[in-house]
Design a protein around this motif. Structure first.
Motif, PDB file in Angstrom:
ATOM      1  N   LYS A 175       0.831  -1.200   0.000  1.00  0.00           N
ATOM      2  CA  LYS A 175       0.000   0.000   0.000  1.00  0.00           C
ATOM      3  C   LYS A 175       0.877   1.267   0.000  1.00  0.00           C
ATOM      4  O   LYS A 175       0.660   2.184  -0.787  1.00  0.00           O
ATOM      5  CB  LYS A 175      -0.903  -0.011   1.247  1.00  0.00           C
ATOM      6  CG  LYS A 175      -2.271   0.595   1.016  1.00  0.00           C
ATOM      7  CD  LYS A 175      -3.273  -0.004   1.989  1.00  0.00           C
ATOM      8  CE  LYS A 175      -3.730   1.017   2.998  1.00  0.00           C
ATOM      9  NZ  LYS A 175      -4.676   0.434   3.949  1.00  0.00           N
ATOM     10  N   GLU A 176       1.888   1.274   0.873  1.00  0.00           N
ATOM     11  CA  GLU A 176       2.817   2.411   0.931  1.00  0.00           C
ATOM     12  C   GLU A 176       3.547   2.586  -0.388  1.00  0.00           C
ATOM     13  O   GLU A 176       3.739   3.709  -0.860  1.00  0.00           O
ATOM     14  CB  GLU A 176       3.860   2.193   2.038  1.00  0.00           C
ATOM     15  CG  GLU A 176       3.423   2.690   3.382  1.00  0.00           C
ATOM     16  CD  GLU A 176       4.535   2.541   4.418  1.00  0.00           C
ATOM     17  OE1 GLU A 176       5.704   2.888   4.125  1.00  0.00           O
ATOM     18  OE2 GLU A 176       4.226   2.073   5.524  1.00  0.00           O
ATOM     19  N   LYS A 189       2.548   1.726  -3.440  1.00  0.00           N
ATOM     20  CA  LYS A 189       1.631   2.299  -4.444  1.00  0.00           C
ATOM     21  C   LYS A 189       1.436   3.788  -4.212  1.00  0.00           C
ATOM     22  O   LYS A 189       1.439   4.573  -5.156  1.00  0.00           O
ATOM     23  CB  LYS A 189       0.291   1.555  -4.428  1.00  0.00           C
ATOM     24  CG  LYS A 189       0.366   0.212  -5.095  1.00  0.00           C
ATOM     25  CD  LYS A 189      -0.998  -0.425  -5.254  1.00  0.00           C
ATOM     26  CE  LYS A 189      -0.877  -1.742  -5.975  1.00  0.00           C
ATOM     27  NZ  LYS A 189      -1.184  -2.895  -5.152  1.00  0.00           N
ATOM     28  N   ARG A 190       1.275   4.180  -2.958  1.00  0.00           N
ATOM     29  CA  ARG A 190       1.089   5.596  -2.634  1.00  0.00           C
ATOM     30  C   ARG A 190       2.329   6.413  -3.047  1.00  0.00           C
ATOM     31  O   ARG A 190       2.215   7.461  -3.666  1.00  0.00           O
ATOM     32  CB  ARG A 190       0.822   5.772  -1.141  1.00  0.00           C
ATOM     33  CG  ARG A 190       0.384   7.187  -0.775  1.00  0.00           C
ATOM     34  CD  ARG A 190      -0.035   7.309   0.656  1.00  0.00           C
ATOM     35  NE  ARG A 190       0.082   6.006   1.302  1.00  0.00           N
ATOM     36  CZ  ARG A 190       0.469   5.769   2.528  1.00  0.00           C
ATOM     37  NH1 ARG A 190       0.698   6.690   3.313  1.00  0.00           N
ATOM     38  NH2 ARG A 190       0.591   4.570   3.019  1.00  0.00           N
ATOM     39  N   ASN A 191       3.522   5.904  -2.736  1.00  0.00           N
ATOM     40  CA  ASN A 191       4.760   6.588  -3.098  1.00  0.00           C
ATOM     41  C   ASN A 191       4.929   6.688  -4.611  1.00  0.00           C
ATOM     42  O   ASN A 191       5.381   7.701  -5.125  1.00  0.00           O
ATOM     43  CB  ASN A 191       5.973   5.894  -2.490  1.00  0.00           C
ATOM     44  CG  ASN A 191       6.040   6.058  -0.991  1.00  0.00           C
ATOM     45  OD1 ASN A 191       5.333   6.894  -0.429  1.00  0.00           O
ATOM     46  ND2 ASN A 191       6.854   5.271  -0.335  1.00  0.00           N
ATOM     47  N   GLN A 192       4.547   5.623  -5.326  1.00  0.00           N
ATOM     48  CA  GLN A 192       4.661   5.642  -6.796  1.00  0.00           C
ATOM     49  C   GLN A 192       3.739   6.691  -7.391  1.00  0.00           C
ATOM     50  O   GLN A 192       4.102   7.384  -8.329  1.00  0.00           O
ATOM     51  CB  GLN A 192       4.366   4.256  -7.371  1.00  0.00           C
ATOM     52  CG  GLN A 192       5.486   3.278  -7.111  1.00  0.00           C
ATOM     53  CD  GLN A 192       5.139   1.850  -7.501  1.00  0.00           C
ATOM     54  OE1 GLN A 192       3.987   1.454  -7.519  1.00  0.00           O
ATOM     55  NE2 GLN A 192       6.165   1.055  -7.784  1.00  0.00           N
ATOM     56  N   LYS A 193       2.529   6.826  -6.842  1.00  0.00           N
ATOM     57  CA  LYS A 193       1.595   7.828  -7.329  1.00  0.00           C
ATOM     58  C   LYS A 193       2.123   9.229  -7.099  1.00  0.00           C
ATOM     59  O   LYS A 193       2.005  10.112  -7.933  1.00  0.00           O
ATOM     60  CB  LYS A 193       0.224   7.684  -6.657  1.00  0.00           C
ATOM     61  CG  LYS A 193      -0.612   6.581  -7.240  1.00  0.00           C
ATOM     62  CD  LYS A 193      -1.963   6.486  -6.534  1.00  0.00           C
ATOM     63  CE  LYS A 193      -2.700   5.259  -7.042  1.00  0.00           C
ATOM     64  NZ  LYS A 193      -3.830   4.923  -6.167  1.00  0.00           N
ATOM     65  N   GLN A 194       2.730   9.456  -5.928  1.00  0.00           N
ATOM     66  CA  GLN A 194       3.277  10.775  -5.599  1.00  0.00           C
ATOM     67  C   GLN A 194       4.447  11.149  -6.494  1.00  0.00           C
ATOM     68  O   GLN A 194       4.683  12.316  -6.757  1.00  0.00           O
ATOM     69  CB  GLN A 194       3.728  10.810  -4.136  1.00  0.00           C
ATOM     70  CG  GLN A 194       2.577  10.842  -3.155  1.00  0.00           C
ATOM     71  CD  GLN A 194       3.052  10.696  -1.710  1.00  0.00           C
ATOM     72  OE1 GLN A 194       4.215  10.424  -1.452  1.00  0.00           O
ATOM     73  NE2 GLN A 194       2.121  10.863  -0.780  1.00  0.00           N
ATOM     74  N   ASN A 195       5.190  10.153  -6.962  1.00  0.00           N
ATOM     75  CA  ASN A 195       6.381  10.408  -7.781  1.00  0.00           C
ATOM     76  C   ASN A 195       6.093  10.514  -9.270  1.00  0.00           C
ATOM     77  O   ASN A 195       7.016  10.672 -10.061  1.00  0.00           O
ATOM     78  CB  ASN A 195       7.438   9.336  -7.519  1.00  0.00           C
ATOM     79  CG  ASN A 195       7.973   9.425  -6.109  1.00  0.00           C
ATOM     80  OD1 ASN A 195       7.939  10.484  -5.490  1.00  0.00           O
ATOM     81  ND2 ASN A 195       8.444   8.308  -5.577  1.00  0.00           N
ATOM     82  N   ILE A 196       4.817  10.392  -9.674  1.00  0.00           N
ATOM     83  CA  ILE A 196       4.479  10.458 -11.096  1.00  0.00           C
ATOM     84  C   ILE A 196       4.464  11.893 -11.554  1.00  0.00           C
ATOM     85  O   ILE A 196       4.110  12.810 -10.912  1.00  0.00           O
ATOM     86  CB  ILE A 196       3.115   9.776 -11.368  1.00  0.00           C
ATOM     87  CG1 ILE A 196       3.274   8.274 -11.146  1.00  0.00           C
ATOM     88  CG2 ILE A 196       2.642  10.066 -12.790  1.00  0.00           C
ATOM     89  CD1 ILE A 196       1.970   7.490 -11.271  1.00  0.00           C
TER      90      ILE A 196
END
Length: 173
Positions: free
Chosen positions: A163-164, A166-173
Motif C-alpha cells: 500500500k505504501e 503504491k502511494r509513493n509511486q503515485k506521488q512520484n508520477i
C-alpha cells in the motif's frame, strides 16, 4: 569508478538467481570498485550485484565501526560465491534496502552465521559473523537468491508495504 543505477522493487531482475563468479579478473575488480562507490554514495551497509543488474554471486558489506559509527574502506567485505556453513540463534532486526527505499521493517534473522566465500582474487575464506554484520550478510545473500527482505514479512505487514509503495509511486508520477 562509476556510480551504478540501483534496481528498485518491483523490478523483475531482482528475482533472478545469481550465478557463481568464474573469472577473478580486472572486470570483476572494476565491478567491485563501482559497487563500493554506489553503496557508499547511497549510504548503504551492503549491496548485491543483482541490485545493479549483474546476476553474479557478489555482495559487499561494510558495517559502521563501533568506535566512531563510520564506514571505513578497510572494513569492507567483498564476498564472492558465498555459502552458508552454519546458522545459529534467532534475532529480529529492523531492515531497509537500497532497492526498497524509505521502507523499514522488522525481519527474523539468524543471530550468528558462518560462511565460506572467495575474495576478489579467488582466495577462499571463512567468516563467522554476528550482530549487524550477520544480518547484512543474510540480507545480501538473500538478494543472490532472488529474495527481498519484504518477502519475509508477515502478510499484514506485507500488505501495508504494498500500500505504501503504491502511494509513493503515485506521488512520484
Amino acid at each position: 569508478m562509476a556510480i551504478l543505477e540501483i534496481l528498485k522493487y518491483p523490478n523483475k531482475a531482482l528475482r533472478k538467481i545469481s550465478k557463481d563468479v568464474q573469472a577473478f579478473d580486472e572486470a570483476l575488480h572494476k565491478l567491485l570498485d563501482d559497487m563500493y562507490e554506489t553503496m557508499s554514495e547511497r549510504q548503504g551497509v551492503g549491496i548485491a550485484a543483482i541490485q545493479v543488474g549483474i546476476d553474479q554471486r557478489i555482495v559487499l558489506v561494510n558495517v559502521p565501526s563501533e568506535e566512531d559509527n563510520e564506514q571505513h574502506r578497510e572494513n569492507l567485505l567483498e564476498i564472492i560465491n558465498p555459502v552458508f556453513l552454519k546458522k545459529e540463534g534467532n534475532i529480529k532486526w529492523n531492515e531497509g534496502c537500497l532497492s526498497v527505499p524509505e521502507f523499514y521493517e522488522e525481519v527474523d534473522r539468524f543471530e550468528q552465521v558462518t560462511i565460506a566465500y572467495c575474495d576478489r582474487f579467488g582466495e577462499k575464506k571463512i567468516l563467522q559473523a554476528n550482530g549487524l554484520l550477520a544480518i547484512a550478510i543474510q540480507h545480501e545473500i538473500d538478494h543472490l537468491n532472488g529474495i527481498l527482505f519484504v518477502d519475509k514479512l508477515p502478510i499484514l505487514k506485507r500488505k501495508k508495504f504494498e500500500k505504501e509503495l503504491k502511494r509513493n509511486q503515485k506521488q512520484n508520477i
